[in-house]
Design an enzyme around this catalytic site. Structure first.
Site, PDB file in Angstrom:
ATOM      1  N   ASP A   1       4.204   1.597   1.024  1.00 58.71           N
ATOM      2  CA  ASP A   1       3.575   1.143  -0.214  1.00 58.71           C
ATOM      3  C   ASP A   1       4.560   1.401  -1.348  1.00 58.71           C
ATOM      4  OD1 ASP A   1       1.484   1.078   1.610  1.00 58.71           O
ATOM      5  OD2 ASP A   1      -0.026   1.624   0.120  1.00 58.71           O
TER       6      ASP A   1
ATOM      7  N   LYS B   1      -0.913  -5.048  -3.563  1.00 61.05           N
ATOM      8  CA  LYS B   1      -1.861  -3.951  -3.779  1.00 61.05           C
ATOM      9  C   LYS B   1      -2.044  -3.740  -5.274  1.00 61.05           C
ATOM     10  CE  LYS B   1      -1.993   1.067  -2.893  1.00 61.05           C
ATOM     11  NZ  LYS B   1      -1.419   2.186  -2.139  1.00 61.05           N
TER      12      LYS B   1
ATOM     13  N   LYS C   1      -4.712  -5.510  -1.003  1.00 64.36           N
ATOM     14  CA  LYS C   1      -5.283  -4.162  -0.927  1.00 64.36           C
ATOM     15  C   LYS C   1      -5.662  -3.662  -2.315  1.00 64.36           C
ATOM     16  CE  LYS C   1      -4.053   0.641   0.199  1.00 64.36           C
ATOM     17  NZ  LYS C   1      -3.046   1.550   0.754  1.00 64.36           N
TER      18      LYS C   1
END
Lengths: 323, 290
Positions: free
Chosen positions: A155, A223, A259
């Site tokens: 991430d 995300k 996400k």
């Protein structure tokens, strides 16, 4: 730029073509987006549909702990919980992943690897999370460390300062470079999730632009937030990102995951997101490979609602682990 | 003879310090003892009970953490505000219970006095039911009462004010929080009581009042895993329902105050039982001279 789909080759060739493309994206109707998100949030999901949604949401949880005070013991406990969220009920599915800082990847991997059941992945935040304020070589070293330690997913955070200053090429190149650093020696890749920190991006237009930018640079997932900035994930922001991945697939044939992370605490909220995924992006995204929740407290509420459905009586927080 | 149009009220629930309508959107007609329409009351549903338990749980930590002295002040304050609204309560009791005005006044006075009486107990109950135990070793051994947690109370069906106060005050004064299901046919005093609570320093969520049918709501409270105790006095005489509720309550080993055969006489001196029923004894061993 091997990661860029051929249809968008012209776009990513120069900074000015990139800027032209991003600024040429249609603007987001703020009132419309918020009304649409609020409208989808009113759907009533009951009985078998609710049971399905709860299990799906549990399977989509990236169980997260990103605190300065994280200890190996805490990460082990979290990993154990991800594998068996409800030890009292063997039919309860496992979470999608645990999300930790790079130095905890090995600990998480050890716990997850030691059991046979584990399809639970390890995600690591990298690139000077959460601010993203470091030199590129440090960010790349951070990424490589995490990948070598066995992280299945990375991430990364984008450089919001550069993005807001209009240095799109720099942000783009950074994502491409981090993606290259996700490559493993055996030829496989750690999946790359790109965190925008939408709470710092000011406008919905920026969210749409950065979504396209990240997808063109080869992100596997986009995300919303680090969870360290308020507001974190919101329904309208996620709506815009879902529209972006839908449109991106229409244009290029490539599917990108979404996400939302941070601020999703109740099963009710999670179900609102799932409704939105289904209505905006489509059924293909209703899968842990394409949609995740970055959350920690959410899982307990999902388990409580699940227990309510199976036992027929209201459950209480006393019956689930504190994390 | 007045040509003024009646203001026909529809009362609401009291959950977490706010007055929401029932989630079910249902209400029911409240009649006086002669069958004349008085007002509409909200008909609480299972989800209202769930919300009330959530509010009570949220309020429990801070409420139990207050000093007993402070809880005493707050319960006393409830009595003060009730005293200010005495005529309103008298009227509600007259309408609900069909008493004469002078008898209703006595009931209201008794209810206010009972609050004052329980308020006084807040910082004394520990001295009475706690103890410094003699033990054969170099330890202080101290037993102290602690609140049980979230308590569901089925309020008495007949005595709509004095009975209500007599079951709610002892529960909160010791640090518990409470979800009350009021008398079904006589909810008005409970509604007025909620209005008093909202304006008398009681933190939101400490007392939550649901108007409606115990038979509908109580099973959800009895089986709720986050409710720590239940007082069944409101189903006095209904042996079947009381038994079902006790069975449901056994799932998480709730404290149960069992339903009596008939509703007790609330005018008599209540003693300490109503308080001690919802206290847990914590015993601490503390080494001497280390």
């Amino acid at each position: 730029m091997t990661s860029t789909p051929t249809v968008l080759d012209d776009v990513t060739r120069t900074e000015s073509s990139l800027r032209q493309f991003l600024h040429g994206l249609p603007g987001v109707d703020q009132v419309g987006a918020e009304a649409r998100a609020a409208g989808l949030g009113t759907r009533s999901i009951k009985t078998s549909a609710k049971a399905y949604a709860l299990d799906l949401a549990i399977r989509m949880v990236d169980l997260t702990t990103l605190e300065g005070q994280d200890t190996p013991g805490k990460v082990r406990a979290l990993a154990a919980k991800a594998m068996r969220p409800d030890p009292a009920d063997p039919t309860c599915p496992a979470a999608a992943a645990v999300c930790v800082y790079p130095d905890m990847v090995a600990t998480a991997k050890e716990t997850l690897g030691s059991s046979g059941v584990s399809a639970v992945k390890v995600a690591a935040v990298a690139t000077a999370f959460p601010s993203g304020r470091a030199a590129l070589d440090i960010k790349l070293a951070d990424t490589r460390d995490a990948v070598e330690a066995g992280a299945d997913e990375i991430d990364m955070v984008i450089d919001r300062g550069a993005f807001l200053a209009g240095h799109y090429q720099q942000v783009y190149d950074e994502i491409v470079a981090v993606k290259a650093a996700c490559a493993r020696s055996n030829g496989e890749d750690a999946h790359l999730k790109v965190i925008f920190e939408t709470g710092e991006l000011q406008t919905y237009d920026n969210v749409r632009r950065v979504s396209w930018l990240a997808m063109m640079a080869g992100a596997h997932f986009i995300k919303t937030s680090t969870g360290k900035v308020q507001p974190a994930a919101t329904l309208p922001v996620t709506l815009i990102m879902l529209e972006a991945v839908r449109d991106f697939r229409e244009l290029t044939g490539q599917m990108v995951g979404v996400k939302p992370a941070g601020g999703i605490r109740t099963a009710k909220d999670a179900i609102k997101y799932l409704v939105m995924v289904n209505e905006v992006a489509g059924q293909d995204w209703l899968d842990p490979d394409w949609f995740r929740f970055g959350a920690s407290t959410l899982l307990n509420d999902l388990l409580m609602q699940r227990t309510k459905m199976t036992t027929g009586r209201y459950s209480g927080p006393d019956y689930f682990t504190l994390d | 003879m007045s040509d003024r149009i009646d203001v026909r009220k529809t009362y609401k629930l009291y959950i977490g310090g706010a007055f929401p309508r029932s989630e079910s959107a249902y209400s029911y007609e409240v009649k006086d003892n002669k069958g004349k329409f008085v007002a509409n009351a909200a008909l609480a549903s299972r989800k209202d009970a769930r919300d009330a338990v959530g509010a009570a749980r949220k309020a429990f930590g801070p409420w139990a953490g207050r000093t007993a002295y402070n809880r005493a002040q707050i319960v006393y304050r409830i009595a003060e505000v009730m005293e200010d609204r005495r005529p309103q309560f008298v009227q509600a009791v007259v309408k609900s219970e069909g008493l004469t005005a002078s008898k209703a006044e006595k009931v209201v006075d008794a209810a206010i006095d009972r609050l004052v009486w329980y308020a006084g107990w807040a910082d004394k109950i520990t001295q009475v039911v706690g103890n410094a135990n003699p033990v054969a070793g170099p330890y202080f051994n101290l037993s102290t009462p602690e609140p049980t947690g979230v308590v569901a109370v089925l309020a008495p069906q007949e005595s709509s004010l004095l009975g209500l106060v007599s079951v709610v005050a002892p529960v909160i004064v010791t640090g518990n929080t409470v979800v009350v299901v009021s008398s079904y046919e006589r909810p008005l005093p409970a509604v007025n009581f909620a209005e008093v609570l909202a304006t008398s320093d009681v933190p939101g969520g400490v007392v939550n009042i649901l108007t409606g049918s115990a038979a509908t709501v109580a099973p959800w409270l009895a089986s709720h895993m986050d409710v720590n105790a239940i007082d069944l006095v409101g189903v006095a005489g209904d042996h079947g329902l009381a038994t079902d509720l006790e069975v449901a309550a056994a799932d998480n080993l709730k404290r149960v105050r069992r339903a009596p055969v008939a509703e007790p006489d609330w005018a008599v001196d209540p003693g300490l039982d109503a308080m001690t029923a919802f206290l847990e004894t914590k015993t601490v061993w503390h080494p001497i001279g280390v």
